[in-house]
Scaffold this motif. Structure first.
Motif, mmCIF file in Angstrom:
data_model
loop_
_atom_site.group_PDB
_atom_site.id
_atom_site.type_symbol
_atom_site.label_atom_id
_atom_site.label_comp_id
_atom_site.label_asym_id
_atom_site.label_seq_id
_atom_site.Cartn_x
_atom_site.Cartn_y
_atom_site.Cartn_z
ATOM 1 N N SER A 173 49.980 40.734 37.596
ATOM 2 C CA SER A 173 48.851 40.201 38.364
ATOM 3 C C SER A 173 47.638 41.105 38.218
ATOM 4 O O SER A 173 47.768 42.306 37.954
ATOM 5 N N TYR A 174 46.451 40.526 38.397
ATOM 6 C CA TYR A 174 45.235 41.326 38.350
ATOM 7 C C TYR A 174 44.099 40.585 39.039
ATOM 8 O O TYR A 174 44.167 39.382 39.304
ATOM 9 N N GLN A 175 43.043 41.321 39.354
ATOM 10 C CA GLN A 175 41.821 40.756 39.914
ATOM 11 C C GLN A 175 40.745 40.689 38.837
ATOM 12 O O GLN A 175 40.844 41.359 37.801
ATOM 13 N N SER A 176 39.704 39.899 39.115
ATOM 14 C CA SER A 176 38.605 39.762 38.165
ATOM 15 C C SER A 176 37.300 39.610 38.923
ATOM 16 O O SER A 176 37.272 39.078 40.041
ATOM 17 N N ASP A 177 36.201 40.075 38.315
ATOM 18 C CA ASP A 177 34.898 39.907 38.969
ATOM 19 C C ASP A 177 34.356 38.491 38.803
ATOM 20 O O ASP A 177 33.302 38.159 39.337
ATOM 21 N N ILE A 178 35.095 37.637 38.092
ATOM 22 C CA ILE A 178 34.676 36.237 37.964
ATOM 23 C C ILE A 178 34.737 35.538 39.311
ATOM 24 O O ILE A 178 33.837 34.792 39.690
#
Length: 651
Positions: A173-178
């Motif tokens: 899993s990861y986060q994104s600035d999108i």
């Protein structure tokens, strides 16, 4: 001399140990060398300079190096500077080791002196031998390196960050600035497939719990929530949301045993705390207070407790909260700005330098180099077995100039590189002096209308440089390097260290020939750069930030701003971040839960202008007010191009 006694403690220089009641503590060779020097002259005050010259020959005197090993010795002797038993501080003079009278041989004074000299030289030879062995073992016989195969998961110009693995390693899993409220999932058996989980608010941080996810989110009004998805495999499961109590600005979220969360957060007093939160009872508890201004912070939950590392703008703090909530400060020489991760495969703590592409393993109270990658900064690591998910980035902060002219806000990026540029300050000509870490260590640059020049670099030393200060004639800049003050001529680029200043903490102001500064003892002093004379202004007054033209002091004390006898109190949810003492007024950067603001006050502390700062303005470093218009410089952290990689241990 093989061993000497300090009360109940037995000191063995050859082993680098201090023991009592069956408990043996190992201290580093430099600390043992200092202890031997003090023991050889027990009962006498030994100056800092003498100690430094004996243990760090051929190096420029640095009080911080000596203070660090003094702290190590005190910790091993179970004492503090406030309640010493053996090691006493004599302010501005040095240190004294007091050996109980029963342990001093009853012989003539001359024999005692001779024996002590002999003891010290034997002790020093032993310690030098230990240092030699330490040096050879560290640098000529490095441990066998672990090698990894590297597979990119994300790429492109957007920032993907905070990569983590599910407990069994099935999901990445990861986060994104999108999209700040989405979490992205990748099936590790099919890396080409990506799905999203939509939360109610922007995600501050998250953790895996069994097959589900717990996210700490922040609403637009600043309220913080805990959102839980119990099973990602069942998309019909609704996300359960509830308030996260008093906490704000959650970072470094960790999951421990018995459904306990550990994190760094702020409360309404705007202080940073390490805290725990019980998911069953919904109760939180403070574990450690970090302070008000924290530049970088990191936690790692391990089988041995919760390790922490943070930097308060001046000093790094590395330690551990044990399973029974006892806080221990560790003496390892970690980089100032570091991120922590526990590696199961290494059974050690990964320490990632955030200014250089270097990594270390902390294990058995030792810090060793560990090569994970040398291509970029390792921002975050999570692992399962031999698999690691790594967030790599190139940190980027820029200097932004803001102006309010006739009620209209204008901004311009003055320094826009792909590196960390910060602590900018300007003169009336528009020349901007600023700090940068584009080479992995602090550098001072000067940007004029014609060119940008490198004024100073602190090679090989990743030590923080406090804010720069212009002289009032705008021809020189003063900086602090490890307590030393260096003057840089902006025309000739010549550097001049100021003699007699070895313990500076913060530069306050520079008027004519008088440079006012705060030292590490909390004293405020004036140093005449022409004569070299020093005079005390006030003792133990870390609140002073300036003196006006008629001698009135300007400062902050217990949340109250004062200018001479005039005072201005803030609300309970406001905290002064920084104050700029200008000619006939002051500028105050105030931090609030609802967003920061910059106010300009006259000498009666009446408000001339109040500005709500842009959310991207992380730190105001310079401010001016002229005829109703304002100009200020901000450090702005950019959404850098960070990416997620999957590392597989080779073999």
């Amino acid at each position: 001399m093989q061993t000497f006694k300090l009360g109940p403690y037995s000191v063995e220089p050859s082993k680098g140990t201090i023991s009592a009641d069956g408990l043996v503590k190992t201290i580093e060779p430099k600390a043992m060398a200092v202890l031997c020097q003090l023991q050889a002259r027990s009962g006498q005050v030994v100056s800092q300079q003498e100690l430094f010259d004996a243990v760090w020959p051929d190096r420029i005197f640095s009080p911080s190096s000596l203070q660090r090993v003094i702290a190590i010795i005190r910790k091993a002797l179970n004492e503090t500077s406030q309640s010493p038993t053996f090691l006493f501080t004599h302010p501005k003079l040095g240190y004294r080791l007091e050996v109980p009278a029963s342990e001093i041989p009853d012989t003539a004074n001359s024999n005692i002196s001779q024996k002590r000299r002999l003891q010290f030289f034997v002790c020093l030879l032993i310690v030098l031998g230990v240092l030699s062995v330490f040096f050879l073992s560290t640098y000529t016989s490095p441990p066998e390196e672990t090698t990894f195969h590297k597979l990119p998961i994300t790429h492109g110009n957007t920032a993907e960050f905070n990569g983590k693995l599910s407990p069994q390693g099935h999901w990445l899993s990861y986060q994104s600035d999108i999209e700040a409220s989405q979490l992205f999932l990748v099936d590790t058996a099919d890396l080409s497939s990506t799905t999203q989980i939509q939360f109610n608010h922007a995600i501050e941080d998250y953790v895996w719990l069994n097959n589900g996810i717990i996210a700490i989110t922040r609403a637009k009004d600043g309220s913080t929530y805990i959102e839980q998805l119990s099973n990602i495999a069942n998309s019909a499961n609704a996300i359960v949301k509830k308030p996260f109590g008093q906490w704000r600005h959650i970072k470094a979220l960790q999951i421990g045993a018995d459904n306990t969360l550990y994190f760094v957060g702020k409360t309404s007093d705007l202080m940073h705390y390490i805290a725990e939160y019980d998911l069953v009872s919904d109760q939180s508890r403070f574990l450690h207070i970090m302070g008000e201004t924290i530049v970088e912070k990191s936690l790692a939950y391990t089988p041995y407790g919760i390790y922490f590392h943070y930097f308060d703008g001046e000093t790094k703090h590395f330690g551990r909260v044990s399973m029974n909530s006892e806080v221990e400060i560790l003496a390892a020489n970690t980089p100032d700005i570091s991120k922590l991760s526990w590696l199961d495969s290494e059974q050690g703590l990964l320490v990632s330098d955030q200014l250089n592409a270097e990594q270390y393993i902390y294990r058995n109270d030792q810090l060793q180099h560990f090569k994970l990658t040398s291509e970029a900064i390792v921002q975050h690591v999570d692992n399962y077995g031999s698999r690691l998910v790594v967030t790599q980035s190139q940190p980027d902060s820029d200097v932004v100039q803001w102006q309010r002219i006739k009620g209209v806000d204008l901004f311009e990026k003055l320094i826009n590189s792909k590196f960390n540029d910060y602590q900018a300050t300007s003169n009336s000509r528009g020349d901007v002096a600023y700090l940068s870490t584009r080479s992995g260590y602090p550098q001072v640059f000067l940007k004029t209308k014609q060119a940008t020049k490198l004024l100073f670099e602190n090679k090989g030393k990743v030590s923080f440089i406090p804010p720069l200060l212009w002289s009032d004639n705008e021809e020189n800049i003063a900086i602090i390097i490890d307590g030393l003050v260096v003057i840089i001529d902006t025309q000739t680029y010549k550097q001049r260290p100021l003699p007699r200043i070895t313990n500076a903490k913060q530069l306050i102001q520079w008027k004519k020939h008088n440079l006012t500064y705060l030292d590490h003892n909390g004293d405020v002093l004036n140093y005449n750069v022409e004569s070299g004379n020093t005079e005390f202004i006030v003792n133990k007054n870390e609140s002073l930030i300036g003196v006006d033209n008629v001698g009135n002091q300007i400062g902050i004390k217990e949340g109250v701003l004062y200018w001479g006898t005039r005072k201005l109190a803030l609300t309970t949810h406001e905290r002064i971040r920084y104050v700029f003492a200008l000619e006939e007024h002051i500028a105050v950067h105030i931090e609030r839960l609802a967003g920061s603001k910059l106010i300009f006050l006259d000498e009666m502390l009446n408000t001339l202008l109040e500005i709500k700062l842009d959310s991207n303005c992380n730190n105001v470093t310079h401010a001016e007010y002229i005829d109703g218009d304002a100009h200020w410089l901000c450090t702005q952290f950019e959404a850098n191009d960070s990416d997620i990689y999957l590392f597989e241990q080779a073999g």
